[in-house]
Design an enzyme around this catalytic site. Structure first.
Site, PDB file in Angstrom:
ATOM      1  N   GLU A 143      22.546  33.597  29.837  1.00 29.04           N
ATOM      2  CA  GLU A 143      23.627  34.339  29.873  1.00 29.04           C
ATOM      3  C   GLU A 143      24.143  35.299  28.927  1.00 29.04           C
ATOM      4  OE1 GLU A 143      23.918  31.242  31.301  1.00 29.04           O
ATOM      5  OE2 GLU A 143      25.008  31.133  32.673  1.00 29.04           O
ATOM      6  N   GLN A 169      39.938  31.542  40.121  1.00 31.19           N
ATOM      7  CA  GLN A 169      41.125  32.633  39.425  1.00 31.19           C
ATOM      8  C   GLN A 169      41.681  31.995  39.118  1.00 31.19           C
ATOM      9  OE1 GLN A 169      41.495  32.773  44.491  1.00 31.19           O
ATOM     10  NE2 GLN A 169      44.269  33.413  43.319  1.00 31.19           N
ATOM     11  N   HIS A 193      25.590  37.924  32.025  1.00 27.48           N
ATOM     12  CA  HIS A 193      26.807  38.100  31.858  1.00 27.48           C
ATOM     13  C   HIS A 193      27.160  39.726  32.742  1.00 27.48           C
ATOM     14  CE1 HIS A 193      29.210  34.372  31.306  1.00 27.48           C
ATOM     15  NE2 HIS A 193      28.995  34.480  29.603  1.00 27.48           N
ATOM     16  N   ARG A 218      15.333  44.545  26.768  1.00 33.86           N
ATOM     17  CA  ARG A 218      15.891  45.267  26.815  1.00 33.86           C
ATOM     18  C   ARG A 218      16.842  45.427  25.227  1.00 33.86           C
ATOM     19  NH1 ARG A 218      19.204  46.090  31.561  1.00 33.86           N
ATOM     20  NH2 ARG A 218      21.774  45.184  31.604  1.00 33.86           N
ATOM     21  N   MET A 244      31.825  24.894  29.597  1.00 36.38           N
ATOM     22  CA  MET A 244      33.210  25.442  30.386  1.00 36.38           C
ATOM     23  C   MET A 244      34.129  26.198  29.104  1.00 36.38           C
ATOM     24  SD  MET A 244      35.589  26.750  32.536  1.00 36.38           S
ATOM     25  CE  MET A 244      34.168  26.616  34.488  1.00 36.38           C
ATOM     26  N   ARG A 302      32.469  23.591  36.855  1.00 36.18           N
ATOM     27  CA  ARG A 302      34.416  23.996  38.066  1.00 36.18           C
ATOM     28  C   ARG A 302      34.211  22.810  38.590  1.00 36.18           C
ATOM     29  NH1 ARG A 302      33.133  29.717  40.567  1.00 36.18           N
ATOM     30  NH2 ARG A 302      30.886  28.856  40.910  1.00 36.18           N
ATOM     31  N   ARG A 360      19.686  25.605  26.867  1.00 40.08           N
ATOM     32  CA  ARG A 360      20.309  26.143  28.099  1.00 40.08           C
ATOM     33  C   ARG A 360      19.735  27.728  27.873  1.00 40.08           C
ATOM     34  NH1 ARG A 360      25.665  27.069  30.810  1.00 40.08           N
ATOM     35  NH2 ARG A 360      24.648  28.187  33.175  1.00 40.08           N
ATOM     36  N   TYR A 417      23.614  36.000  25.628  1.00 40.33           N
ATOM     37  CA  TYR A 417      24.186  35.294  24.428  1.00 40.33           C
ATOM     38  C   TYR A 417      23.039  35.806  23.581  1.00 40.33           C
ATOM     39  CZ  TYR A 417      28.591  34.058  26.546  1.00 40.33           C
ATOM     40  OH  TYR A 417      29.885  34.029  27.109  1.00 40.33           O
TER      41      TYR A 417
HETATM   42  P1  NAP Z   1      48.976  42.401  47.895  1.00 41.75           P
HETATM   43  O1  NAP Z   1      48.050  41.877  46.373  1.00 41.75           O
HETATM   44  O2  NAP Z   1      50.607  42.474  46.839  1.00 41.75           O
HETATM   45  O3  NAP Z   1      48.653  43.484  48.610  1.00 41.75           O
HETATM   46  C1  NAP Z   1      49.484  44.681  48.927  1.00 41.75           C
HETATM   47  C2  NAP Z   1      49.196  45.818  48.842  1.00 41.75           C
HETATM   48  O4  NAP Z   1      50.176  46.710  49.892  1.00 41.75           O
HETATM   49  C3  NAP Z   1      49.815  46.387  48.102  1.00 41.75           C
HETATM   50  O5  NAP Z   1      49.530  46.109  46.855  1.00 41.75           O
HETATM   51  C4  NAP Z   1      50.790  47.247  47.997  1.00 41.75           C
HETATM   52  O6  NAP Z   1      49.828  48.768  47.317  1.00 41.75           O
HETATM   53  C5  NAP Z   1      51.089  47.765  49.370  1.00 41.75           C
HETATM   54  N1  NAP Z   1      51.754  47.936  49.644  1.00 41.75           N
HETATM   55  C6  NAP Z   1      53.107  46.534  49.397  1.00 41.75           C
HETATM   56  N2  NAP Z   1      54.282  46.758  50.228  1.00 41.75           N
HETATM   57  C7  NAP Z   1      53.850  47.827  50.947  1.00 41.75           C
HETATM   58  C8  NAP Z   1      54.335  49.260  51.624  1.00 41.75           C
HETATM   59  N3  NAP Z   1      55.845  48.642  52.227  1.00 41.75           N
HETATM   60  N4  NAP Z   1      54.121  50.102  52.633  1.00 41.75           N
HETATM   61  C9  NAP Z   1      52.690  50.471  52.104  1.00 41.75           C
HETATM   62  N5  NAP Z   1      51.464  49.469  51.374  1.00 41.75           N
HETATM   63  C10 NAP Z   1      52.507  48.678  50.922  1.00 41.75           C
HETATM   64  O7  NAP Z   1      48.613  41.670  48.666  1.00 41.75           O
HETATM   65  P2  NAP Z   1      48.406  41.015  49.947  1.00 41.75           P
HETATM   66  O8  NAP Z   1      46.214  41.645  49.405  1.00 41.75           O
HETATM   67  O9  NAP Z   1      48.377  40.773  50.976  1.00 41.75           O
HETATM   68  O10 NAP Z   1      47.117  39.507  48.968  1.00 41.75           O
HETATM   69  C11 NAP Z   1      48.315  38.354  48.370  1.00 41.75           C
HETATM   70  C12 NAP Z   1      47.683  37.591  47.483  1.00 41.75           C
HETATM   71  O11 NAP Z   1      46.757  36.635  47.764  1.00 41.75           O
HETATM   72  C13 NAP Z   1      47.698  38.416  46.407  1.00 41.75           C
HETATM   73  O12 NAP Z   1      48.224  38.791  45.561  1.00 41.75           O
HETATM   74  C14 NAP Z   1      46.214  37.167  45.264  1.00 41.75           C
HETATM   75  O13 NAP Z   1      46.687  37.354  44.598  1.00 41.75           O
HETATM   76  C15 NAP Z   1      46.317  36.645  46.910  1.00 41.75           C
HETATM   77  N6  NAP Z   1      44.542  36.872  47.821  1.00 41.75           N
HETATM   78  C16 NAP Z   1      43.554  37.567  46.366  1.00 41.75           C
HETATM   79  C17 NAP Z   1      42.786  37.266  46.806  1.00 41.75           C
HETATM   80  C18 NAP Z   1      41.359  38.334  46.481  1.00 41.75           C
HETATM   81  O14 NAP Z   1      41.375  37.821  44.960  1.00 41.75           O
HETATM   82  N7  NAP Z   1      39.893  38.191  46.383  1.00 41.75           N
HETATM   83  C19 NAP Z   1      41.617  37.981  48.503  1.00 41.75           C
HETATM   84  C20 NAP Z   1      42.978  37.335  48.769  1.00 41.75           C
HETATM   85  C21 NAP Z   1      43.958  37.086  48.618  1.00 41.75           C
HETATM   86  P3  NAP Z   1      50.640  50.054  47.578  1.00 41.75           P
HETATM   87  O15 NAP Z   1      52.171  50.402  47.422  1.00 41.75           O
HETATM   88  O16 NAP Z   1      49.520  50.726  46.242  1.00 41.75           O
HETATM   89  O17 NAP Z   1      49.966  50.605  48.485  1.00 41.75           O
HETATM   90 FE1  SF4 Z   2      36.569  26.410  41.110  1.00 44.81          FE
HETATM   91 FE2  SF4 Z   2      38.753  28.290  41.304  1.00 44.81          FE
HETATM   92 FE3  SF4 Z   2      39.215  25.610  40.525  1.00 44.81          FE
HETATM   93 FE4  SF4 Z   2      37.977  27.521  39.554  1.00 44.81          FE
HETATM   94  S1  SF4 Z   2      40.285  27.834  39.641  1.00 44.81           S
HETATM   95  S2  SF4 Z   2      37.265  25.180  38.734  1.00 44.81           S
HETATM   96  S3  SF4 Z   2      36.446  27.521  41.076  1.00 44.81           S
HETATM   97  S4  SF4 Z   2      38.567  26.016  42.782  1.00 44.81           S
END
Ligand code: NAP
Ligand code: SF4
Length: 673
Positions: free
Chosen positions: A166, A341, A254, A177, A27, A313, A216, A168
């Protein structure tokens, strides 16, 4: 009697013995690129060797600067450099571990304008053109690998891993390809194989017989116009004949658009491919990808699918994985939840890797938690990721810690996350903290809202009271068809057929997936959904996806004019975007929300020029995923009562809160108090 007899049994390679079957896979941590970071790299690998890993593999080191992963990236090209690596190899040997240097030529994947590759076909994942090597340059590059291996030996490494998967350089030689050459290095499958065979042959010749040469190999390319299974087997046999000691499994280039390591990929999803090759060759084989518990690892080896397992990881998440498994303490393992993350998302953003659940990873020399000299009574309020990390680390250091949680269980936002299909792994972190609370002696009070009076009794108070969903100020926001994400996930709030999801952050995407699909039923189900098949049937193991009809019609909205999901994880966002697109989700940027009423959600969207168009989304339910607000009710009264308060996690800053920030902040605080 151990529960993991196969995993923990030694493996005799003839000239050396591995103490068990656990390889720490390569990694790139970001500590490889500068000599000044070698002490940190040494501490990182030493910790894993101390934790029982048999053989660690470093991040990739280029055999020539033309093969850099990024400008001035890691290389192994001089004796001076090799001698500096003694620091790393000695540190590992001190704990009876072994370590191999990975030799990686990035070819067209190099993030560098100076890169050389197999042909002039540009990589879809890097911005720079690639110039093809001349026939002589290819020949010299094969020798460069061997020379790097000699330097690795001089540096005290126990072996090398030759990176042939991967996508490389070596992998690029192997497929039509990317290999359009007509000289002795391309044109037919046999000629395309010449390069890796020459690399291994010359390496073995120069390093001698008593040095580990691991290769690998890409067993499943997961791209079009890839290797056939027949070619893969032929290469494995040729490499075996050239004297490789171990063959490691590589899955997917990748540039492949099939997820191979994210959390929604089932555990051990690709062990079947390793098993398929195992039937063809004798040389020890390593299974990899989404192996994150000792039980899964044991099953693979016990079933004869592979001789060893490679985990990277999971060993970032818990460097003492092997020792804990061996000592009957597997329940104490901090399991990797495959979120990417803090590890790969960092690596691909050119930042030092770490781990969301273990912020000490790659920071072993900086984030040090020593036993306290002055034990204090500490109250931690809130048992989400921040509170759990703070409470357990403080107790581990010797403080007397009580943890107050208003809900009837621990977990905070993780309790929600683990209910999303494909995020079941998040439950592992709560299992880990449940055990750790017990082992560190934290007094846990569930269903208990701590009062200012009782908190004032403690020496220090840590507030990790988290967040609550933001409810925007909008006409009709209290209409019965409006629910928050929390009500949908946690309280089973009824959701109709037609849904508008307001807010397209991580939670907007997660909630959409929650509303559209059930969890994958089996590995077969996952393979069918992503179009993965037996490479004997289709080159590269790629076939047509078979998608289940979505349960609902979802429209995902955001106010920003950028494309939706842009802020999601660098290495995971595309999977979420693909999943929603495959389910027919309408993604609408640039929205202004007007109101909500019986007709639905009224919005305007950008029209021609500077104009805006009004639209009514005729939906049954509007789900609010519009971010969070900090819960800080206790801060002021506590400060007024003269109590020292430390506010962490979402209670500190709700914007773009994530568990990585929460756990890191909590651990850093615990190290200081
Ligand atoms: P967020 O990323 O801050 O998204 C909330 C979205 O709501 C914003 O992007 C904003 O976009 C919108 N918003 C904010 N205030 C608003 C308002 N007053 N009215 C209408 N829209 C509004 O927060 P989240 O989705 O709640 O997630 C929180 C955190 O959890 C993330 O930052 C992330 O790090 C983590 N998380 C990550 C994942 C993932 O990566 N898969 C999954 C779950 C949680 P607009 O203003 O453009 O509409
Ligand atoms: Fe595993 Fe997430 Fe830690 Fe990466 S950051 S090693 S994916 S738990």
């Amino acid at each position: 009697m151990t529960s993991y007899p196969h995993l923990l049994s030694p493996l005799d390679l003839g000239h050396s013995t591995l103490r068990n079957r656990v390889i720490m896979g390569s990694m790139h941590t970001g500590l490889e690129d500068r000599v000044k970071h070698l002490p940190e790299l040494a501490a990182y690998f030493a910790e894993r060797a101390k934790g029982g890993v048999a053989l660690s593999v470093t991040g990739g080191f280029a055999p020539h600067w033309r093969g850099w992963l990024l400008p001035f990236g890691s290389t192994m090209t001089s004796r001076r450099l090799a001698d500096r690596h003694r620091l790393v190899t000695d540190a590992v040997h001190e704990h009876d571990g072994k370590i191999a240097l990975q030799i990686l030529h990035a070819g067209r994947y190099g993030y560098s304008p100076f890169k050389k590759g197999v042909s002039s076909i540009k990589s879809p994942i890097t911005p720079f053109k690639v110039s093809p090597m001349s026939t002589r340059e290819v020949d010299r590059t094969a020798s460069d690998f061997a020379k790097s291996a000699v330097l690795a030996r001089r540096a005290g490494y126990d072996g090398v891993e030759i990176m042939g998967s991967e996508g490389y350089l070596i992998n690029q030689f192997l497929t039509a390809r990317t290999n359009t050459r007509t000289d002795r290095w391309g044109g037919t499958a046999e000629k395309r194989m010449r390069f890796p065979i020459e690399v291994v042959r010359r390496t073995r010749e120069l390093v001698g017989d008593d040095f580990i040469v691991q290769y690998r190999m890409s067993l499943l390319d997961l791209v079009d116009n890839a290797q056939s299974w027949e070619e893969t087997v032929a290469l494995a046999k040729a490499l075996e004949a050239e004297g490789v000691d171990i063959i490691n499994t590589g899955i997917g280039w990748h540039e492949a658009r099939i997820p191979t390591i994210v959390t929604s990929v089932p555990r051990a999803a690709f062990a079947w491919v390793t098993a398929k090759l195992k039937a063809e060759i004798e040389v020890p084989l390593v299974a990899s990808n989404r192996i994150n518990t000792p039980d899964v690892a044991e099953e693979i080896i016990a079933a004869g699918q592979a001789d060893l397992v490679s985990m990277a990881r999971p060993l970032l998440a818990d460097p003492h994985f092997v020792v804990k498994a061996a000592e009957g303490r597997a329940d104490e393992i901090n399991t990797c939840i495959a979120c990417n993350q803090a590890c790969l998302d960092h690596t691909f953003s050119n930042k030092r890797a770490s781990c969301l659940v273990n912020p000490r990873a790659c920071h072993e020399t900086e984030l040090v938690l020593l036993p306290t000299r002055q034990a204090m009574r500490v109250a931690v309020v809130g048992a989400g990721p921040a509170g759990l990390a703070a409470a357990t680390e403080l107790a581990d250091r010797g403080h007397d810690v009580e943890l107050f949680e208003a809900q009837d269980s621990i977990g905070g936002q993780f309790r929600l996350a683990m209910q999303i299909p494909g995020k079941e792994e998040f439950a592992e972190t709560l299992r880990y903290y449940t055990v750790r609370l017990e082992k560190t002696g934290v007094k846990l009070h569930l269903n208990r809202r701590a009062t200012v009076e009782e908190l004032a009794e403690f020496d220090e108070v840590v507030l990790a009271t988290g967040v609550e969903p933001r409810v925007p100020d909008l006409p009709g926001i209290d209409h019965p068809k409006v629910v928050t994400y929390q009500q949908v996930i946690d309280e089973n709030a009824p959701v109709g057929e037609r849904v508008a999801v307001m807010g397209a952050g991580g939670i907007g995407f997660d909630v959409s997936e929650f509303l559209l699909h059930d969890p994958y039923e089996s590995l077969e189900h996952w393979n069918t959904r992503w179009g993965v098949t037996d490479p004997e049937l289709e080159r590269g193991g790629l076939t047509t996806k078979v998608l289940a009809p979505p349960r609902r019609q979802v429209t995902l909205l955001q106010r920003k004019s950028s494309s939706l999901g842009k802020g999601l994880g660098k290495t995971t966002g595309w999977v979420h975007r693909t999943t929603l697109k495959d389910s027919g989700v309408q993604m609408v940027p640039g929205v202004i929300y007007e109101r909500i009423d019986d007709d639905g959600l009224h919005i305007t969207v950008p029209g021609d020029g500077d104009t805006r168009e009004s639209r009514v989304l005729e939906v049954d339910t509007v789900v609010l995923c519009t971010g969070q607000e900090s819960v800080r009710d206790l801060v002021e009264p506590l400060e007024q009562a003269g109590v020292t308060v430390h506010v962490i996690g979402g209670a500190d800053v709700a914007a773009e809160l994530d568990a990585k920030r929460a756990i890191t902040q909590a651990t850093e605080l615990a190290a200081r108090l």
